[in-house]
Design a protein around this motif. Structure first.
Motif, PDB file in Angstrom:
ATOM      1  N   LYS A   1     -17.686  -8.110 -19.193  1.00 45.72           N
ATOM      2  CA  LYS A   1     -16.574  -8.677 -18.512  1.00 45.72           C
ATOM      3  C   LYS A   1     -16.131  -9.737 -18.048  1.00 45.72           C
ATOM      4  N   ILE A   2     -15.175 -10.370 -18.064  1.00 44.41           N
ATOM      5  CA  ILE A   2     -15.034 -11.918 -17.725  1.00 44.41           C
ATOM      6  C   ILE A   2     -14.418 -11.346 -15.909  1.00 44.41           C
ATOM      7  N   LEU A   3     -15.163 -12.024 -15.159  1.00 49.47           N
ATOM      8  CA  LEU A   3     -14.432 -11.885 -13.898  1.00 49.47           C
ATOM      9  C   LEU A   3     -14.625 -13.285 -12.999  1.00 49.47           C
ATOM     10  N   VAL A   4     -14.485 -13.178 -11.740  1.00 46.34           N
ATOM     11  CA  VAL A   4     -14.554 -14.489 -11.040  1.00 46.34           C
ATOM     12  C   VAL A   4     -15.372 -14.076  -9.834  1.00 46.34           C
ATOM     13  N   TRP A   5     -16.173 -14.900  -9.347  1.00 37.56           N
ATOM     14  CA  TRP A   5     -16.829 -14.683  -8.185  1.00 37.56           C
ATOM     15  C   TRP A   5     -16.565 -16.201  -7.180  1.00 37.56           C
ATOM     16  N   LYS A   6     -16.141 -15.680  -5.819  1.00 36.94           N
ATOM     17  CA  LYS A   6     -16.034 -16.581  -4.931  1.00 36.94           C
ATOM     18  C   LYS A   6     -16.981 -16.564  -3.914  1.00 36.94           C
ATOM     19  N   ASP A   7     -17.501 -17.859  -3.778  1.00 43.01           N
ATOM     20  CA  ASP A   7     -18.789 -17.747  -2.907  1.00 43.01           C
ATOM     21  C   ASP A   7     -18.374 -18.302  -1.655  1.00 43.01           C
ATOM     22  N   MET A   8     -18.664 -17.748  -0.385  1.00 47.73           N
ATOM     23  CA  MET A   8     -18.368 -18.104   0.908  1.00 47.73           C
ATOM     24  C   MET A   8     -19.599 -18.337   1.682  1.00 47.73           C
ATOM     25  N   ASP A   9     -19.492 -19.501   2.498  1.00 46.31           N
ATOM     26  CA  ASP A   9     -20.563 -19.653   3.483  1.00 46.31           C
ATOM     27  C   ASP A   9     -20.311 -19.080   4.965  1.00 46.31           C
ATOM     28  N   TYR A  10     -21.019 -18.091   5.314  1.00 42.56           N
ATOM     29  CA  TYR A  10     -20.580 -17.374   6.555  1.00 42.56           C
ATOM     30  C   TYR A  10     -21.631 -17.864   7.706  1.00 42.56           C
ATOM     31  N   GLY A  11     -22.493 -18.663   7.227  1.00 44.89           N
ATOM     32  CA  GLY A  11     -23.662 -19.312   8.218  1.00 44.89           C
ATOM     33  C   GLY A  11     -23.137 -19.776   9.553  1.00 44.89           C
ATOM     34  N   SER A  12     -21.760 -20.494   9.569  1.00 48.37           N
ATOM     35  CA  SER A  12     -21.803 -20.941  10.917  1.00 48.37           C
ATOM     36  C   SER A  12     -20.572 -20.023  11.765  1.00 48.37           C
ATOM     37  N   MET A  13     -20.508 -18.819  11.241  1.00 49.61           N
ATOM     38  CA  MET A  13     -19.631 -17.831  12.014  1.00 49.61           C
ATOM     39  C   MET A  13     -20.130 -17.202  13.071  1.00 49.61           C
ATOM     40  N   THR A  14     -19.373 -16.859  14.155  1.00 48.16           N
ATOM     41  CA  THR A  14     -19.754 -16.196  15.306  1.00 48.16           C
ATOM     42  C   THR A  14     -20.077 -14.668  14.861  1.00 48.16           C
ATOM     43  N   GLU A  15     -20.695 -13.688  15.521  1.00 50.51           N
ATOM     44  CA  GLU A  15     -20.686 -12.334  15.126  1.00 50.51           C
ATOM     45  C   GLU A  15     -19.456 -11.810  15.082  1.00 50.51           C
ATOM     46  N   PRO A  16     -18.640 -11.930  15.968  1.00 56.75           N
ATOM     47  CA  PRO A  16     -17.247 -11.309  15.936  1.00 56.75           C
ATOM     48  C   PRO A  16     -16.491 -11.884  14.582  1.00 56.75           C
ATOM     49  N   GLU A  17     -16.583 -12.925  14.318  1.00 58.52           N
ATOM     50  CA  GLU A  17     -15.927 -13.511  12.946  1.00 58.52           C
ATOM     51  C   GLU A  17     -16.512 -12.758  12.026  1.00 58.52           C
ATOM     52  N   LYS A  18     -17.889 -12.691  11.814  1.00 57.96           N
ATOM     53  CA  LYS A  18     -18.491 -12.000  10.851  1.00 57.96           C
ATOM     54  C   LYS A  18     -18.006 -10.521  10.533  1.00 57.96           C
ATOM     55  N   GLN A  19     -17.845  -9.875  11.792  1.00 59.13           N
ATOM     56  CA  GLN A  19     -17.202  -8.719  11.746  1.00 59.13           C
ATOM     57  C   GLN A  19     -15.789  -8.533  11.091  1.00 59.13           C
ATOM     58  N   GLN A  20     -15.013  -9.576  11.712  1.00 59.60           N
ATOM     59  CA  GLN A  20     -13.720  -9.725  10.894  1.00 59.60           C
ATOM     60  C   GLN A  20     -13.673  -9.828   9.662  1.00 59.60           C
ATOM     61  N   LEU A  21     -14.747 -10.642   9.152  1.00 65.85           N
ATOM     62  CA  LEU A  21     -14.672 -11.043   7.665  1.00 65.85           C
ATOM     63  C   LEU A  21     -15.101  -9.441   6.974  1.00 65.85           C
ATOM     64  N   VAL A  22     -16.082  -8.751   7.480  1.00 61.13           N
ATOM     65  CA  VAL A  22     -16.495  -7.326   6.960  1.00 61.13           C
ATOM     66  C   VAL A  22     -15.141  -6.689   6.884  1.00 61.13           C
ATOM     67  N   SER A  23     -14.504  -6.617   7.692  1.00 61.14           N
ATOM     68  CA  SER A  23     -13.321  -5.870   8.042  1.00 61.14           C
ATOM     69  C   SER A  23     -12.181  -6.310   6.886  1.00 61.14           C
ATOM     70  N   GLU A  24     -12.049  -7.662   6.743  1.00 58.30           N
ATOM     71  CA  GLU A  24     -11.040  -8.155   5.790  1.00 58.30           C
ATOM     72  C   GLU A  24     -11.720  -7.965   4.087  1.00 58.30           C
ATOM     73  N   VAL A  25     -12.997  -7.719   4.053  1.00 54.79           N
ATOM     74  CA  VAL A  25     -13.489  -7.573   2.701  1.00 54.79           C
ATOM     75  C   VAL A  25     -13.153  -6.013   2.445  1.00 54.79           C
ATOM     76  N   ASN A  26     -13.601  -5.087   3.573  1.00 55.08           N
ATOM     77  CA  ASN A  26     -13.154  -3.671   3.284  1.00 55.08           C
ATOM     78  C   ASN A  26     -11.887  -3.462   3.214  1.00 55.08           C
ATOM     79  N   LEU A  27     -10.866  -4.266   3.513  1.00 53.44           N
ATOM     80  CA  LEU A  27      -9.686  -3.909   3.361  1.00 53.44           C
ATOM     81  C   LEU A  27      -9.173  -4.348   1.812  1.00 53.44           C
ATOM     82  N   LEU A  28      -9.898  -5.417   1.531  1.00 59.90           N
ATOM     83  CA  LEU A  28      -9.618  -5.947   0.089  1.00 59.90           C
ATOM     84  C   LEU A  28     -10.023  -4.801  -0.911  1.00 59.90           C
ATOM     85  N   ARG A  29     -11.060  -4.013  -0.509  1.00 64.34           N
ATOM     86  CA  ARG A  29     -11.657  -3.181  -1.350  1.00 64.34           C
ATOM     87  C   ARG A  29     -10.645  -1.878  -1.647  1.00 64.34           C
TER      88      ARG A  29
END
Ligand SMILES: CNC(=O)c1c(C)[nH]c(/C=C2\C(=O)Nc3ccc(Cl)cc32)c1C
Length: 282
Positions: free
Chosen positions: A32-60
């Motif tokens: 199956k043809i798909l797309v992957w988006k790669d994102m660097d979370y290395g410079s994020m603070t913990e709250p921002e990583k949490q926000q990213l996790v919640s955004e991804v969970n929303l996407l799901r």
């Protein structure tokens, strides 16, 4: 079972944006043809990583025919990179379509614009109807509606992508760093640092539909300071004369400087101009 990077064959780079890179990939298990988006979370603070996790969970949770489908996520902690496996949209993004129309000096037909308009309304209705979990009550607002975040599939049906990830990934809520590039679609309330609300998505959608017609945004300026002045003045040229007064008046109502006076998604979907398209594409 979460997938691994080696489950995919990289085909080629198809785009890069404020979030990172987009690669076209083939899933080895079923080709199956798909797309992957790669994102660097290395410079994020913990709250921002949490926000990213919640955004991804929303996407799901956002499963809708006019919203880019999320398939999986892969976390490579050794490189602090997050890979989102998403639906492939063969028609590319609306920004490329607008650029092509400008180059060819050809305007889109009103029929095409109303199809895109009605499908985006249905996508936003699905977002706004989605409730955030984990105590974050309230509607899911897109926050970054722009031509580069709206894609077309092989049938030229709309696929709305990227929900707030750009905001999260810039992990800086200051105006200057929240937006990469010129914020042509920023609403007056955002300029005044008033709380973003569902009518801000209506403003951005109005700007997007305007640009599909005119092939330029309603408000332009050589720098962000002058752009803010233009947006707060709220004056813009009529869309090209080939387009109906109904479409002009609908866009103008969405670009009302007072957010409470802008129509709701349901008001627009129920309009005489759009109701048959909304019915056809529902
Ligand atoms: C030149 N690039 C393209 O034509 C293009 C194509 C054929 N697809 C895309 C982009 C996506 C695509 O095909 N699926 C996506 C899912 C999420 C996000 Cl943020 C982007 C995409 C692009 C940018």
């Amino acid at each position: 079972m979460p997938s691994k990077l080696c489950d995919y064959e990289i085909l080629y780079l198809i785009g890069s944006g404020s979030y990172g890179k987009c690669l076209k990939v083939r899933r080895k298990s079923d080709s199956k043809i798909l797309v992957w988006k790669d994102m660097d979370y290395g410079s994020m603070t913990e709250p921002e990583k949490q926000q990213l996790v919640s955004e991804v969970n929303l996407l799901r949770e956002l499963k809708h025919k006019y919203i880019v489908r999320y398939h999986d996520r892969i976390i490579d902690r050794s490189k602090s990179r997050l890979y989102l496996i998403m639906e492939y949209c063969a028609g590319g993004d609306l920004a490329s379509l607008i650029t092509k129309c400008r180059k060819d000096r050809s305007f889109l037909d009103e029929e095409t614009i109303l199809k895109i308009f009605s499908q985006l309304l249905l996508a936003l209705q699905a977002c706004h109807g989605q409730r955030r979990r984990n105590g974050n009550q309230g509607k899911v607002l897109h926050r970054d509606l722009k031509p580069a975040n709206v894609f077309l599939d092989e049938n030229n049906d709309v696929k709305l992508g990227d929900f707030g990830l750009a905001r999260v990934l810039h992990h800086d809520t200051s105006f200057a760093k929240t937006f990469v590039g010129t914020p042509y679609y920023m609403s007056p309330e955002q300029m005044n640092k008033v709380q973003y609300n569902d009518k801000s998505d209506i403003w951005s959608l109005g700007c997007l539909i305007y640009e599909l017609c005119a092939l330029v945004p309603p408000f332009t300026a050589p720098n962000q300071k002058l752009l803010a002045v233009k947006i707060k003045e709220g004056q813009f040229r009529r869309i090209p004369s080939k387009y109906s007064n109904d479409l002009q008046e609908c866009i103008a109502s969405m670009l009302n400087l007072t957010s409470t006076l802008r129509p709701s998604l349901e008001d627009i979907m129920g309009s005489l101009m759009l109701r048959k398209y909304v019915k056809e594409y529902s």
